[in-house]
Design a protein around this motif. Structure first.
Motif, PDB file in Angstrom:
ATOM      1  N   GLY A 107       1.252  10.994   5.458  1.00 51.64           N
ATOM      2  CA  GLY A 107       1.836  12.040   4.629  1.00 51.64           C
ATOM      3  C   GLY A 107       1.389  11.918   3.180  1.00 51.64           C
ATOM      4  N   TYR A 108       1.366  10.687   2.668  1.00 49.92           N
ATOM      5  CA  TYR A 108       0.881  10.463   1.304  1.00 49.92           C
ATOM      6  C   TYR A 108      -0.573  10.895   1.169  1.00 49.92           C
ATOM      7  CZ  TYR A 108       5.000   7.628   0.029  1.00 49.92           C
ATOM      8  OH  TYR A 108       6.272   7.203  -0.269  1.00 49.92           O
ATOM      9  N   LEU A 109      -1.397  10.473   2.116  1.00 48.91           N
ATOM     10  CA  LEU A 109      -2.821  10.805   2.058  1.00 48.91           C
ATOM     11  C   LEU A 109      -3.036  12.315   2.124  1.00 48.91           C
ATOM     12  CD1 LEU A 109      -4.415   8.086   4.386  1.00 48.91           C
ATOM     13  CD2 LEU A 109      -4.214   8.066   1.898  1.00 48.91           C
ATOM     14  N   LYS A 110      -2.300  12.984   2.966  1.00 51.58           N
ATOM     15  CA  LYS A 110      -2.453  14.436   3.097  1.00 51.58           C
ATOM     16  C   LYS A 110      -2.016  15.158   1.822  1.00 51.58           C
ATOM     17  CE  LYS A 110      -0.350  14.875   7.160  1.00 51.58           C
ATOM     18  NZ  LYS A 110       0.179  15.538   8.396  1.00 51.58           N
ATOM     19  N   GLN A 111      -0.964  14.668   1.176  1.00 54.68           N
ATOM     20  CA  GLN A 111      -0.539  15.299  -0.078  1.00 54.68           C
ATOM     21  C   GLN A 111      -1.621  15.183  -1.145  1.00 54.68           C
ATOM     22  OE1 GLN A 111       3.714  14.913  -1.418  1.00 54.68           O
ATOM     23  NE2 GLN A 111       3.810  13.441   0.256  1.00 54.68           N
ATOM     24  N   ILE A 112      -2.254  14.000  -1.218  1.00 55.99           N
ATOM     25  CA  ILE A 112      -3.328  13.818  -2.191  1.00 55.99           C
ATOM     26  C   ILE A 112      -4.514  14.707  -1.851  1.00 55.99           C
ATOM     27  CG2 ILE A 112      -4.972  12.171  -3.169  1.00 55.99           C
ATOM     28  CD1 ILE A 112      -2.871   9.966  -2.559  1.00 55.99           C
ATOM     29  N   ALA A 113      -4.857  14.768  -0.558  1.00 56.25           N
ATOM     30  CA  ALA A 113      -5.998  15.582  -0.132  1.00 56.25           C
ATOM     31  C   ALA A 113      -5.755  17.067  -0.373  1.00 56.25           C
ATOM     32  CB  ALA A 113      -6.293  15.326   1.349  1.00 56.25           C
ATOM     33  N   MET A 114      -4.513  17.529  -0.180  1.00 51.40           N
ATOM     34  CA  MET A 114      -4.221  18.956  -0.255  1.00 51.40           C
ATOM     35  C   MET A 114      -3.863  19.419  -1.667  1.00 51.40           C
ATOM     36  SD  MET A 114      -2.031  19.177   3.322  1.00 51.40           S
ATOM     37  CE  MET A 114      -1.826  20.950   3.342  1.00 51.40           C
ATOM     38  N   LEU A 115      -3.217  18.561  -2.447  1.00 52.24           N
ATOM     39  CA  LEU A 115      -2.766  18.963  -3.787  1.00 52.24           C
ATOM     40  C   LEU A 115      -3.607  18.362  -4.910  1.00 52.24           C
ATOM     41  CD1 LEU A 115       1.118  18.600  -3.401  1.00 52.24           C
ATOM     42  CD2 LEU A 115      -0.229  20.702  -3.264  1.00 52.24           C
TER      43      LEU A 115
ATOM     44  N   ILE B 206       0.837  -1.203   0.000  1.00 57.50           N
ATOM     45  CA  ILE B 206       0.000   0.000   0.000  1.00 57.50           C
ATOM     46  C   ILE B 206       0.869   1.249   0.000  1.00 57.50           C
ATOM     47  CG2 ILE B 206      -1.613   1.357   1.404  1.00 57.50           C
ATOM     48  CD1 ILE B 206      -2.843  -1.359   2.255  1.00 57.50           C
ATOM     49  N   LEU B 207       1.925   1.251   0.808  1.00 59.76           N
ATOM     50  CA  LEU B 207       2.834   2.399   0.840  1.00 59.76           C
ATOM     51  C   LEU B 207       3.513   2.597  -0.512  1.00 59.76           C
ATOM     52  CD1 LEU B 207       4.574   2.111   4.338  1.00 59.76           C
ATOM     53  CD2 LEU B 207       2.837   3.754   3.624  1.00 59.76           C
ATOM     54  N   LYS B 208       3.923   1.502  -1.145  1.00 59.44           N
ATOM     55  CA  LYS B 208       4.571   1.602  -2.456  1.00 59.44           C
ATOM     56  C   LYS B 208       3.607   2.165  -3.496  1.00 59.44           C
ATOM     57  CE  LYS B 208       7.725  -2.267  -1.578  1.00 59.44           C
ATOM     58  NZ  LYS B 208       8.067  -3.677  -1.920  1.00 59.44           N
ATOM     59  N   MET B 209       2.352   1.674  -3.475  1.00 68.36           N
ATOM     60  CA  MET B 209       1.372   2.162  -4.437  1.00 68.36           C
ATOM     61  C   MET B 209       1.087   3.640  -4.233  1.00 68.36           C
ATOM     62  SD  MET B 209      -2.587   0.969  -5.133  1.00 68.36           S
ATOM     63  CE  MET B 209      -3.210   1.895  -3.710  1.00 68.36           C
ATOM     64  N   LEU B 210       0.903   4.043  -2.978  1.00 69.10           N
ATOM     65  CA  LEU B 210       0.629   5.454  -2.706  1.00 69.10           C
ATOM     66  C   LEU B 210       1.810   6.327  -3.101  1.00 69.10           C
ATOM     67  CD1 LEU B 210      -1.236   5.358   0.729  1.00 69.10           C
ATOM     68  CD2 LEU B 210      -2.183   5.967  -1.501  1.00 69.10           C
ATOM     69  N   GLY B 211       3.020   5.818  -2.915  1.00 67.69           N
ATOM     70  CA  GLY B 211       4.195   6.572  -3.336  1.00 67.69           C
ATOM     71  C   GLY B 211       4.180   6.835  -4.831  1.00 67.69           C
ATOM     72  N   ARG B 212       3.815   5.801  -5.619  1.00 64.89           N
ATOM     73  CA  ARG B 212       3.728   5.970  -7.078  1.00 64.89           C
ATOM     74  C   ARG B 212       2.633   6.976  -7.449  1.00 64.89           C
ATOM     75  NH1 ARG B 212       3.693   0.310  -6.925  1.00 64.89           N
ATOM     76  NH2 ARG B 212       1.533   0.286  -7.678  1.00 64.89           N
ATOM     77  N   VAL B 213       1.485   6.862  -6.762  1.00 64.21           N
ATOM     78  CA  VAL B 213       0.364   7.761  -7.053  1.00 64.21           C
ATOM     79  C   VAL B 213       0.754   9.207  -6.781  1.00 64.21           C
ATOM     80  CG1 VAL B 213      -1.966   8.434  -6.333  1.00 64.21           C
ATOM     81  CG2 VAL B 213      -1.429   6.023  -6.693  1.00 64.21           C
TER      82      VAL B 213
ATOM     83  N   GLU C 239       6.172   4.384   9.715  1.00 65.62           N
ATOM     84  CA  GLU C 239       5.351   4.031   8.561  1.00 65.62           C
ATOM     85  C   GLU C 239       4.041   4.809   8.566  1.00 65.62           C
ATOM     86  OE1 GLU C 239       6.697  -0.637   7.976  1.00 65.62           O
ATOM     87  OE2 GLU C 239       5.159  -0.101   9.441  1.00 65.62           O
ATOM     88  N   ARG C 240       3.482   4.995   9.756  1.00 67.41           N
ATOM     89  CA  ARG C 240       2.222   5.734   9.872  1.00 67.41           C
ATOM     90  C   ARG C 240       2.404   7.177   9.421  1.00 67.41           C
ATOM     91  NH1 ARG C 240       1.219   5.200  15.226  1.00 67.41           N
ATOM     92  NH2 ARG C 240       0.468   3.082  14.810  1.00 67.41           N
ATOM     93  N   LYS C 241       3.525   7.763   9.773  1.00 68.36           N
ATOM     94  CA  LYS C 241       3.800   9.135   9.348  1.00 68.36           C
ATOM     95  C   LYS C 241       3.900   9.212   7.832  1.00 68.36           C
ATOM     96  CE  LYS C 241       7.025  12.955  10.132  1.00 68.36           C
ATOM     97  NZ  LYS C 241       8.271  13.390  10.836  1.00 68.36           N
ATOM     98  N   LEU C 242       4.547   8.229   7.211  1.00 71.37           N
ATOM     99  CA  LEU C 242       4.673   8.195   5.761  1.00 71.37           C
ATOM    100  C   LEU C 242       3.311   7.981   5.108  1.00 71.37           C
ATOM    101  CD1 LEU C 242       6.525   8.140   3.244  1.00 71.37           C
ATOM    102  CD2 LEU C 242       6.794   5.666   3.608  1.00 71.37           C
ATOM    103  N   PHE C 243       2.533   7.052   5.660  1.00 70.85           N
ATOM    104  CA  PHE C 243       1.196   6.744   5.149  1.00 70.85           C
ATOM    105  C   PHE C 243       0.293   7.970   5.187  1.00 70.85           C
ATOM    106  CE2 PHE C 243      -3.113   4.936   6.285  1.00 70.85           C
ATOM    107  CZ  PHE C 243      -3.445   4.570   4.994  1.00 70.85           C
TER     108      PHE C 243
ATOM    109  N   THR D  78      -4.204   2.110   9.652  1.00 68.53           N
ATOM    110  CA  THR D  78      -3.295   2.998  10.385  1.00 68.53           C
ATOM    111  C   THR D  78      -2.639   2.266  11.548  1.00 68.53           C
ATOM    112  OG1 THR D  78      -4.545   4.985   9.795  1.00 68.53           O
ATOM    113  CG2 THR D  78      -3.163   5.115  11.752  1.00 68.53           C
ATOM    114  N   GLU D  79      -3.421   1.432  12.239  1.00 65.29           N
ATOM    115  CA  GLU D  79      -2.898   0.691  13.390  1.00 65.29           C
ATOM    116  C   GLU D  79      -1.893  -0.381  12.972  1.00 65.29           C
ATOM    117  OE1 GLU D  79      -3.407   1.369  16.609  1.00 65.29           O
ATOM    118  OE2 GLU D  79      -4.481   3.132  15.864  1.00 65.29           O
TER     119      GLU D  79
END
Length: 227
Positions: free
Chosen positions: A110-118, A46-53, A104-108, A97-98
Protein backbone atom coordinates in the motif's frame (compact mmCIF):
# COMPACT_ATOMS: atom_id res chain seq x y z
CA UNK A 1 21.97 -3.55 -9.27
CA UNK A 2 24.61 -1.71 -11.29
CA UNK A 3 21.89 0.27 -13.06
CA UNK A 4 20.36 1.11 -9.68
CA UNK A 5 23.74 2.41 -8.47
CA UNK A 6 24.00 4.62 -11.57
CA UNK A 7 20.55 6.09 -10.86
CA UNK A 8 21.44 6.51 -7.18
CA UNK A 9 24.67 8.32 -8.06
CA UNK A 10 22.82 10.83 -10.23
CA UNK A 11 20.12 11.32 -7.60
CA UNK A 12 22.73 12.08 -4.93
CA UNK A 13 24.63 14.43 -7.22
CA UNK A 14 21.41 16.29 -7.96
CA UNK A 15 20.82 16.88 -4.26
CA UNK A 16 17.83 14.55 -3.98
CA UNK A 17 16.79 13.16 -0.63
CA UNK A 18 17.38 9.43 -0.83
CA UNK A 19 15.85 6.58 1.17
CA UNK A 20 17.21 3.05 0.73
CA UNK A 21 15.39 -0.19 1.52
CA UNK A 22 18.37 -2.50 2.04
CA UNK A 23 16.85 -5.86 2.90
CA UNK A 24 20.07 -7.72 1.98
CA UNK A 25 22.21 -5.52 4.27
CA UNK A 26 24.54 -4.74 1.36
CA UNK A 27 24.30 -0.95 1.49
CA UNK A 28 24.90 -0.28 5.18
CA UNK A 29 27.93 1.86 4.25
CA UNK A 30 25.55 4.52 2.95
CA UNK A 31 24.41 5.12 6.53
CA UNK A 32 27.69 6.95 7.17
CA UNK A 33 26.43 9.96 5.21
CA UNK A 34 22.71 9.38 4.57
CA UNK A 35 21.94 8.38 8.16
CA UNK A 36 20.39 5.29 9.72
CA UNK A 37 16.91 6.76 9.28
CA UNK A 38 17.42 6.80 5.50
CA UNK A 39 18.99 3.36 5.06
CA UNK A 40 17.03 0.54 6.72
CA UNK A 41 17.14 -3.24 6.49
CA UNK A 42 14.81 -4.81 9.04
CA UNK A 43 11.24 -5.41 7.78
CA UNK A 44 9.62 -3.55 10.71
CA UNK A 45 11.95 -0.57 10.30
CA UNK A 46 11.25 -0.50 6.56
CA UNK A 47 7.51 -0.17 7.20
CA UNK A 48 8.12 2.67 9.67
CA UNK A 49 10.38 4.51 7.21
CA UNK A 50 7.91 4.13 4.35
CA UNK A 51 5.13 5.38 6.61
CA UNK A 52 7.12 8.56 7.32
CA UNK A 53 7.92 9.01 3.62
CA UNK A 54 4.26 8.67 2.63
CA UNK A 55 3.17 11.12 5.33
CA UNK A 56 5.74 13.68 4.11
CA UNK A 57 4.67 13.12 0.52
CA UNK A 58 1.05 13.80 1.40
CA UNK A 59 2.03 17.03 3.15
CA UNK A 60 3.92 18.15 0.04
CA UNK A 61 0.93 17.16 -2.10
CA UNK A 62 -1.32 19.39 0.02
CA UNK A 63 1.14 22.30 -0.15
CA UNK A 64 1.30 22.02 -3.92
CA UNK A 65 -2.50 22.06 -4.10
CA UNK A 66 -2.58 25.26 -2.00
CA UNK A 67 0.11 26.90 -4.15
CA UNK A 68 -1.79 25.95 -7.29
CA UNK A 69 -4.97 27.48 -5.87
CA UNK A 70 -3.15 30.70 -4.97
CA UNK A 71 -1.53 31.02 -8.39
CA UNK A 72 -4.63 29.98 -10.30
CA UNK A 73 -2.59 27.50 -12.33
CA UNK A 74 -3.61 23.96 -13.19
CA UNK A 75 -1.39 20.89 -13.28
CA UNK A 76 1.54 22.31 -11.30
CA UNK A 77 4.19 19.92 -10.01
CA UNK A 78 6.95 20.03 -7.48
CA UNK A 79 9.35 21.03 -10.25
CA UNK A 80 7.39 24.26 -10.78
CA UNK A 81 8.23 25.29 -7.23
CA UNK A 82 11.82 23.95 -7.16
CA UNK A 83 10.96 21.23 -4.66
CA UNK A 84 13.74 18.81 -3.71
CA UNK A 85 13.43 15.44 -5.50
CA UNK A 86 12.98 12.38 -3.29
CA UNK A 87 14.13 8.92 -4.34
CA UNK A 88 13.15 5.65 -2.65
CA UNK A 89 15.40 2.72 -3.65
CA UNK A 90 13.74 -0.66 -3.01
CA UNK A 91 16.32 -3.43 -3.36
CA UNK A 92 15.16 -7.07 -3.65
CA UNK A 93 11.48 -6.18 -3.55
CA UNK A 94 10.34 -9.78 -4.11
CA UNK A 95 12.38 -11.26 -1.26
CA UNK A 96 11.25 -8.53 1.12
CA UNK A 97 7.62 -9.12 0.21
CA UNK A 98 7.99 -12.75 1.31
CA UNK A 99 9.30 -11.61 4.70
CA UNK A 100 5.93 -10.10 5.63
CA UNK A 101 2.75 -11.79 6.73
CA UNK A 102 -0.42 -11.00 4.78
CA UNK A 103 -1.34 -7.95 6.88
CA UNK A 104 2.17 -6.48 6.73
CA UNK A 105 2.45 -7.23 3.02
CA UNK A 106 -0.76 -5.34 2.35
CA UNK A 107 0.59 -2.34 4.28
CA UNK A 108 3.97 -2.56 2.53
CA UNK A 109 2.46 -2.72 -0.95
CA UNK A 110 0.00 0.00 0.00
CA UNK A 111 2.84 2.39 0.82
CA UNK A 112 4.63 1.59 -2.43
CA UNK A 113 1.47 2.06 -4.48
CA UNK A 114 0.76 5.44 -2.88
CA UNK A 115 4.25 6.63 -3.79
CA UNK A 116 3.95 5.24 -7.32
CA UNK A 117 0.50 6.77 -7.89
CA UNK A 118 0.80 10.12 -6.08
CA UNK A 119 4.52 10.76 -6.07
CA UNK A 120 5.11 11.80 -9.66
CA UNK A 121 3.72 15.32 -9.33
CA UNK A 122 5.44 15.71 -5.95
CA UNK A 123 8.84 14.60 -7.31
CA UNK A 124 8.79 11.40 -5.26
CA UNK A 125 10.37 8.64 -7.35
CA UNK A 126 10.52 4.96 -6.43
CA UNK A 127 13.08 2.57 -7.93
CA UNK A 128 12.15 -1.10 -7.50
CA UNK A 129 14.52 -4.00 -8.17
CA UNK A 130 13.09 -7.45 -8.82
CA UNK A 131 14.67 -10.79 -9.62
CA UNK A 132 11.31 -11.96 -10.98
CA UNK A 133 8.47 -9.57 -11.83
CA UNK A 134 5.24 -11.07 -10.52
CA UNK A 135 1.95 -9.61 -9.31
CA UNK A 136 2.84 -10.84 -5.80
CA UNK A 137 6.08 -8.83 -5.63
CA UNK A 138 5.01 -5.86 -7.78
CA UNK A 139 1.23 -5.23 -7.61
CA UNK A 140 -0.60 -3.74 -10.58
CA UNK A 141 -0.81 -0.33 -8.95
CA UNK A 142 2.97 -0.09 -9.01
CA UNK A 143 3.59 -1.48 -12.49
CA UNK A 144 0.85 0.55 -14.16
CA UNK A 145 2.39 3.76 -12.79
CA UNK A 146 5.98 2.94 -13.73
CA UNK A 147 7.56 5.45 -16.11
CA UNK A 148 10.73 3.46 -16.80
CA UNK A 149 10.84 -0.32 -17.10
CA UNK A 150 14.10 -2.21 -17.65
CA UNK A 151 14.50 -5.95 -18.27
CA UNK A 152 18.11 -7.12 -18.31
CA UNK A 153 20.00 -10.01 -19.91
CA UNK A 154 18.48 -13.37 -20.89
CA UNK A 155 14.76 -13.57 -20.28
CA UNK A 156 11.61 -15.57 -21.00
CA UNK A 157 8.29 -14.79 -22.66
CA UNK A 158 6.63 -14.86 -19.23
CA UNK A 159 9.03 -12.22 -17.91
CA UNK A 160 8.49 -10.04 -20.98
CA UNK A 161 4.74 -10.23 -20.48
CA UNK A 162 5.07 -9.29 -16.79
CA UNK A 163 7.35 -6.30 -17.45
CA UNK A 164 6.10 -5.05 -20.81
CA UNK A 165 3.28 -7.01 -22.51
CA UNK A 166 2.79 -10.18 -24.49
CA UNK A 167 2.91 -8.14 -27.69
CA UNK A 168 6.72 -8.02 -27.45
CA UNK A 169 7.52 -11.62 -26.54
CA UNK A 170 8.69 -12.60 -30.02
CA UNK A 171 10.83 -9.49 -30.30
CA UNK A 172 12.85 -9.52 -27.10
CA UNK A 173 12.98 -13.02 -25.60
CA UNK A 174 16.40 -13.59 -27.14
CA UNK A 175 19.56 -13.08 -25.09
CA UNK A 176 20.81 -9.51 -25.71
CA UNK A 177 24.17 -10.22 -24.06
CA UNK A 178 25.76 -9.48 -20.72
CA UNK A 179 25.08 -6.00 -19.31
CA UNK A 180 22.40 -5.42 -21.92
CA UNK A 181 18.66 -5.58 -21.91
CA UNK A 182 15.50 -3.74 -22.91
CA UNK A 183 13.82 -0.61 -21.63
CA UNK A 184 10.56 1.27 -22.10
CA UNK A 185 10.30 4.95 -21.13
CA UNK A 186 6.94 6.71 -21.17
CA UNK A 187 6.88 9.61 -23.58
CA UNK A 188 10.20 8.62 -25.19
CA UNK A 189 9.75 5.13 -26.64
CA UNK A 190 6.86 3.43 -28.38
CA UNK A 191 8.25 -0.07 -27.87
CA UNK A 192 11.08 -1.65 -25.85
CA UNK A 193 14.53 -0.50 -27.02
CA UNK A 194 18.04 -1.76 -26.31
CA UNK A 195 19.47 -0.79 -22.92
CA UNK A 196 23.15 -0.80 -21.98
CA UNK A 197 24.13 -1.06 -18.32
CA UNK A 198 26.50 1.78 -17.29
CA UNK A 199 30.00 0.42 -16.61
CA UNK A 200 30.81 1.92 -13.23
CA UNK A 201 33.67 -0.50 -12.69
CA UNK A 202 35.62 0.43 -15.80
CA UNK A 203 35.54 4.09 -14.80
CA UNK A 204 36.27 3.35 -11.11
CA UNK A 205 32.99 4.83 -9.96
CA UNK A 206 31.88 1.79 -7.94
CA UNK A 207 33.26 2.95 -4.59
CA UNK A 208 31.48 4.31 -1.55
CA UNK A 209 33.74 7.37 -1.70
CA UNK A 210 32.28 8.20 -5.13
CA UNK A 211 28.74 8.23 -3.75
CA UNK A 212 29.81 10.14 -0.66
CA UNK A 213 31.45 12.83 -2.80
CA UNK A 214 28.34 13.07 -4.99
CA UNK A 215 26.20 13.40 -1.86
CA UNK A 216 28.17 16.43 -0.66
CA UNK A 217 28.10 17.94 -4.15
CA UNK A 218 24.33 17.53 -4.16
CA UNK A 219 23.97 19.11 -0.72
CA UNK A 220 25.20 22.38 -2.24
CA UNK A 221 22.25 22.53 -4.62
CA UNK A 222 19.51 24.90 -3.52
CA UNK A 223 15.86 23.78 -3.45
CA UNK A 224 12.67 25.16 -2.01
CA UNK A 225 12.41 23.03 1.12
CA UNK A 226 9.20 24.79 2.17
CA UNK A 227 7.36 22.62 -0.39
Amino acid sequence: TTTMFAILAQALGAGAEVFIIDYKHEMVGFKTFLGSDHVVSEPDDILKMLGRVVDEMKIRHEKLALEAARSGEIGVTGADFQARPVFIIAEELGALTEAYDSKERKLFHGYLKQIAMLGRSCLYEIVCLLQVATVESAPAGIKSNTNLKILLEKTTSEMVTQVFSNGYTDQITNNPGRFRGWFFLNGETTQPAMFYVPDLYKHRLNTLDTFKELYFIGRKRVYNDNI
